[in-house]
Design an enzyme around this catalytic site. Structure first.
Site: not given
Length: 168
Positions: A126-129
């Site tokens: 799950h993309l997260h910055q």
């Protein structure tokens, strides 16, 4: 003289449990970022919700106020984002910086995302910055001598402070 492998290493065995608990190929049903969206903002540590992305406190922060900008959709890679998702991740990252400067008076930031488990992403599915606020002198002897990092504010207190500042 050192051997062929001259790299220094930082050992962090305390992170093993985190990796065992959180790493892996998550589905929408088991992903902690997806699950956090299904609860209220306080319980889910969510600071702000957008239409295709949101801001959440990091459960294992490197510093007080460490937030992550996550996509609402369960997607792993930056180049798989829609234009709307990409733009909202960028916009929320900028807003998070402004809110952190105003509410926490930080002097700088570390910002980044690890793409794929091999790159060090704890939750690669799950993309997260990460948006990590920094202050002068925020690193000291404690991690080296004490084997610990001092986080001077509870997650819940940081979330409340930033959620309120987000509205301003």
């Amino acid at each position: 003289m050192a051997g062929a492998d001259e790299w220094d290493r930082i050992w962090a065995p305390h992170r093993k449990q985190y990796l065992a608990d959180e790493a892996g190929a998550f589905t929408d049903e088991t992903c902690p970022f997806c699950r956090s969206q299904e609860t209220d903002d306080v319980s889910g540590l969510i600071v702000h919700r957008g239409s295709s992305a949101y801001v959440i406190m990091n459960k294992y922060p490197y510093a007080s106020g460490h937030v992550m900008v996550c996509t609402t959709r369960h997607v792993a890679l930056y180049d798989d984002l829609t234009a709307q998702e990409r733009d909202e991740v960028a916009s929320l990252t900028q807003q998070a910086m402004r809110v952190l400067r105003r509410a926490a008076r930080c002097a700088g930031f570390n910002i980044g995302m690890n793409q794929g488990a091999i790159s060090g992403a704890g939750i690669a599915a799950h993309l997260h910055q990460h948006v990590v606020p920094r202050w002068g002198g925020d690193t000291n002897f404690m991690p080296v001598i004490g084997g610990t990092k001092v986080i001077p504010q509870l997650l819940e207190d940081s979330r409340a402070l930033l959620a309120e500042a987000w509205k301003a």
